[in-house]
Scaffold this active site. Sequence first.
Site, PDB file in Angstrom:
ATOM      1  N   THR A 171       9.096  -7.584 -13.136  1.00 41.01           N
ATOM      2  CA  THR A 171       8.351  -8.838 -13.287  1.00 41.01           C
ATOM      3  C   THR A 171       7.375  -9.008 -12.129  1.00 41.01           C
ATOM      4  O   THR A 171       7.735  -8.778 -10.966  1.00 41.01           O
ATOM      5  CB  THR A 171       9.340 -10.026 -13.345  1.00 41.01           C
ATOM      6  OG1 THR A 171      10.171  -9.837 -14.495  1.00 41.01           O
ATOM      7  CG2 THR A 171       8.618 -11.354 -13.458  1.00 41.01           C
ATOM      8  N   ALA A 184       0.849  -1.197   0.000  1.00 41.23           N
ATOM      9  CA  ALA A 184       0.000   0.000   0.000  1.00 41.23           C
ATOM     10  C   ALA A 184       0.880   1.240   0.000  1.00 41.23           C
ATOM     11  O   ALA A 184       0.562   2.246  -0.646  1.00 41.23           O
ATOM     12  CB  ALA A 184      -0.918  -0.013   1.219  1.00 41.23           C
ATOM     13  N   THR A 185       1.991   1.175   0.712  1.00 43.80           N
ATOM     14  CA  THR A 185       2.902   2.326   0.755  1.00 43.80           C
ATOM     15  C   THR A 185       3.358   2.700  -0.657  1.00 43.80           C
ATOM     16  O   THR A 185       3.372   3.880  -1.022  1.00 43.80           O
ATOM     17  CB  THR A 185       4.129   1.995   1.640  1.00 43.80           C
ATOM     18  OG1 THR A 185       3.662   1.673   2.953  1.00 43.80           O
ATOM     19  CG2 THR A 185       5.093   3.162   1.708  1.00 43.80           C
ATOM     20  N   ASN A 227      -6.143   3.418  10.980  1.00 45.10           N
ATOM     21  CA  ASN A 227      -5.504   2.187  11.445  1.00 45.10           C
ATOM     22  C   ASN A 227      -5.365   2.129  12.959  1.00 45.10           C
ATOM     23  O   ASN A 227      -5.337   1.061  13.540  1.00 45.10           O
ATOM     24  CB  ASN A 227      -4.130   2.023  10.795  1.00 45.10           C
ATOM     25  CG  ASN A 227      -3.308   3.280  10.847  1.00 45.10           C
ATOM     26  OD1 ASN A 227      -3.741   4.328  10.346  1.00 45.10           O
ATOM     27  ND2 ASN A 227      -2.142   3.216  11.441  1.00 45.10           N
ATOM     28  N   HIS A 283      -1.736  -7.873   2.669  1.00 49.25           N
ATOM     29  CA  HIS A 283      -1.428  -8.484   3.965  1.00 49.25           C
ATOM     30  C   HIS A 283      -2.329  -8.007   5.099  1.00 49.25           C
ATOM     31  O   HIS A 283      -2.204  -8.459   6.233  1.00 49.25           O
ATOM     32  CB  HIS A 283       0.055  -8.290   4.330  1.00 49.25           C
ATOM     33  CG  HIS A 283       0.430  -6.923   4.813  1.00 49.25           C
ATOM     34  ND1 HIS A 283       0.567  -6.629   6.146  1.00 49.25           N
ATOM     35  CD2 HIS A 283       0.700  -5.776   4.149  1.00 49.25           C
ATOM     36  CE1 HIS A 283       0.923  -5.356   6.285  1.00 49.25           C
ATOM     37  NE2 HIS A 283       1.015  -4.817   5.084  1.00 49.25           N
ATOM     38  N   GLN A 291      -6.962  -0.080   5.494  1.00 46.22           N
ATOM     39  CA  GLN A 291      -7.617  -0.723   6.642  1.00 46.22           C
ATOM     40  C   GLN A 291      -9.083  -1.040   6.387  1.00 46.22           C
ATOM     41  O   GLN A 291      -9.706  -1.730   7.184  1.00 46.22           O
ATOM     42  CB  GLN A 291      -7.503   0.179   7.888  1.00 46.22           C
ATOM     43  CG  GLN A 291      -6.097   0.288   8.430  1.00 46.22           C
ATOM     44  CD  GLN A 291      -5.554  -1.024   9.013  1.00 46.22           C
ATOM     45  OE1 GLN A 291      -6.311  -1.961   9.306  1.00 46.22           O
ATOM     46  NE2 GLN A 291      -4.248  -1.101   9.174  1.00 46.22           N
ATOM     47  N   SER A 317      -3.784  -3.104   0.308  1.00 44.87           N
ATOM     48  CA  SER A 317      -2.686  -4.048   0.480  1.00 44.87           C
ATOM     49  C   SER A 317      -3.200  -5.447   0.814  1.00 44.87           C
ATOM     50  O   SER A 317      -4.199  -5.578   1.533  1.00 44.87           O
ATOM     51  CB  SER A 317      -1.850  -3.530   1.658  1.00 44.87           C
ATOM     52  OG  SER A 317      -0.605  -4.138   1.707  1.00 44.87           O
ATOM     53  N   CYS A 370       4.011   5.630  23.690  1.00 46.97           N
ATOM     54  CA  CYS A 370       5.242   6.422  23.606  1.00 46.97           C
ATOM     55  C   CYS A 370       6.487   5.577  23.429  1.00 46.97           C
ATOM     56  O   CYS A 370       7.504   6.067  22.992  1.00 46.97           O
ATOM     57  CB  CYS A 370       5.425   7.195  24.886  1.00 46.97           C
ATOM     58  SG  CYS A 370       4.034   8.196  25.213  1.00 46.97           S
TER      59      CYS A 370
HETATM   60  N1  PLP Z   1      -2.100   2.884   5.195  1.00 48.62           N
HETATM   61  C1  PLP Z   1      -2.663   2.405   6.314  1.00 48.62           C
HETATM   62  C2  PLP Z   1      -3.906   3.042   6.832  1.00 48.62           C
HETATM   63  C3  PLP Z   1      -2.070   1.335   6.996  1.00 48.62           C
HETATM   64  O1  PLP Z   1      -2.635   0.872   8.113  1.00 48.62           O
HETATM   65  C4  PLP Z   1      -0.883   0.772   6.487  1.00 48.62           C
HETATM   66  C5  PLP Z   1      -0.192  -0.316   7.207  1.00 48.62           C
HETATM   67  O2  PLP Z   1      -0.160  -0.366   8.410  1.00 48.62           O
HETATM   68  C6  PLP Z   1      -0.347   1.293   5.304  1.00 48.62           C
HETATM   69  C7  PLP Z   1      -0.981   2.335   4.687  1.00 48.62           C
HETATM   70  C8  PLP Z   1       0.898   0.703   4.697  1.00 48.62           C
HETATM   71  O3  PLP Z   1       0.612  -0.559   4.160  1.00 48.62           O
HETATM   72  P1  PLP Z   1       1.775  -1.516   3.598  1.00 48.62           P
HETATM   73  O4  PLP Z   1       2.318  -2.227   4.776  1.00 48.62           O
HETATM   74  O5  PLP Z   1       1.091  -2.446   2.641  1.00 48.62           O
HETATM   75  O6  PLP Z   1       2.752  -0.647   2.912  1.00 48.62           O
END
Ligand code: PLP
Length: 386
Positions: free
Chosen positions: A242, A73-74, A153, A203, A181, A201, A327
């Site tokens: 690929t 997702a990142t 999240n 996972h 999420q 994403s 923290c």
């Molecule tokens: N965005 C949100 C709201 C997430 O909770 C997360 C992962 O914790 C991400 C993006 C990033 O996902 P990824 O681990 O697939 O890069």
Amino acid sequence: MYESPIYLDYNATTPIDRRVRDCMMPYIFGAFGNPASNHIFGREAAAAVEQARHHVARLVNAQPSEIFFTGSATESINLALKGLTHSRQTGGQTIVATMAEHKAVLEVCRQLEEQLNVTYVPVNRPGNIDLRELARRVPLRRTLLVSLMAANNEIGTLYPIREAAEIAHRSGALFFTDATQAVGKIPVDVRADNVDLMAFSAHKLYGPKGVGALFVCGGRSKIALRPLIAGGGQEQGLRGGTLNVAGIVGFGEACRIAKEVMHDEAARLSRLRNLLEERLLPLSNVSVNGDVRRRLPNTTNLCFHGVDATNLIREIGDVAVSTRSACSSQSGTPSHVLKAIGLCDRCACASIRFSLGRFTTEEEIEETARRITAAAVPRLHACRSH
Ligand code: PLP
């Protein structure tokens, strides 16, 4: 005596569903072809990728041609925000994002501050946004993109993405949502919500790590995005390299299963989440962070006022909950989300995220509640007497 570790950190990642694993196996050990190859081995792999694309698209009501596979997702977020910015060289434009976005969005925005204006919209105590405030901060015809996550999240708050998309479009901007999420936990419909770009994403929904997707409304021909990774023309030229065939096949199967079970799973998980709250909220000085009326069915974030969450977690044995918002996280600073909703450092450090999932049982919830109560009560009382 309950001895197995208890996993209540499904928002961090999920175990791979057995059915997903079984689907992936033939593409790890047998059908190894490169989907770009024009022979029987390549065609077999390409067919599996396209079948997966179909399942992923179906879960969010997209067309398969609008789904682009990435590594996370990142990466999808980077591709959406940077890809869009770098494809438009008009200057003087603005990206509008909320302060409760994931770091994957906020850090990209910080980098993009060198090229354009970024406006950060505050969130209120339940972690939500004021849509009038959002509209005020979206300059007419000068906004490139409005970014609002679908679900938070850390606190689980759900955001009004349909209304935010309308605000974006009224100003001539595109609308992006980080739905990492939300997808697989609650219904996500890119058509009904008028989403232009969406990241998610595998996972987080019982698929493998290392696979993500970017939804692009209308596909590449409708929204110009500059690729982050140039290469051999894969993914319609948007993402070179690929393809991770086994991972993508797993993502597809995870989405197929999610579509089938999501409704019942959400009902079961919200019942278990509510049970956990029923056990813990009667303790003195415990409260919920986030919007209890509009939140993910599997998530609760509780503040144990006056208690150091890290110490508390240390005392409850192998119960995996999230201390990232506390923290003591690697960064050493309190969660930006808990700060954004107005918590002081002390309350942020007293907060714990519990996120439930497909394999969570009632017994695990009762055991967790028992252990937390035993560890927290003496501290909560000590706090009251101060
Ligand atoms: N965005 C949100 C709201 C997430 O909770 C997360 C992962 O914790 C991400 C993006 C990033 O996902 P990824 O681990 O697939 O890069």
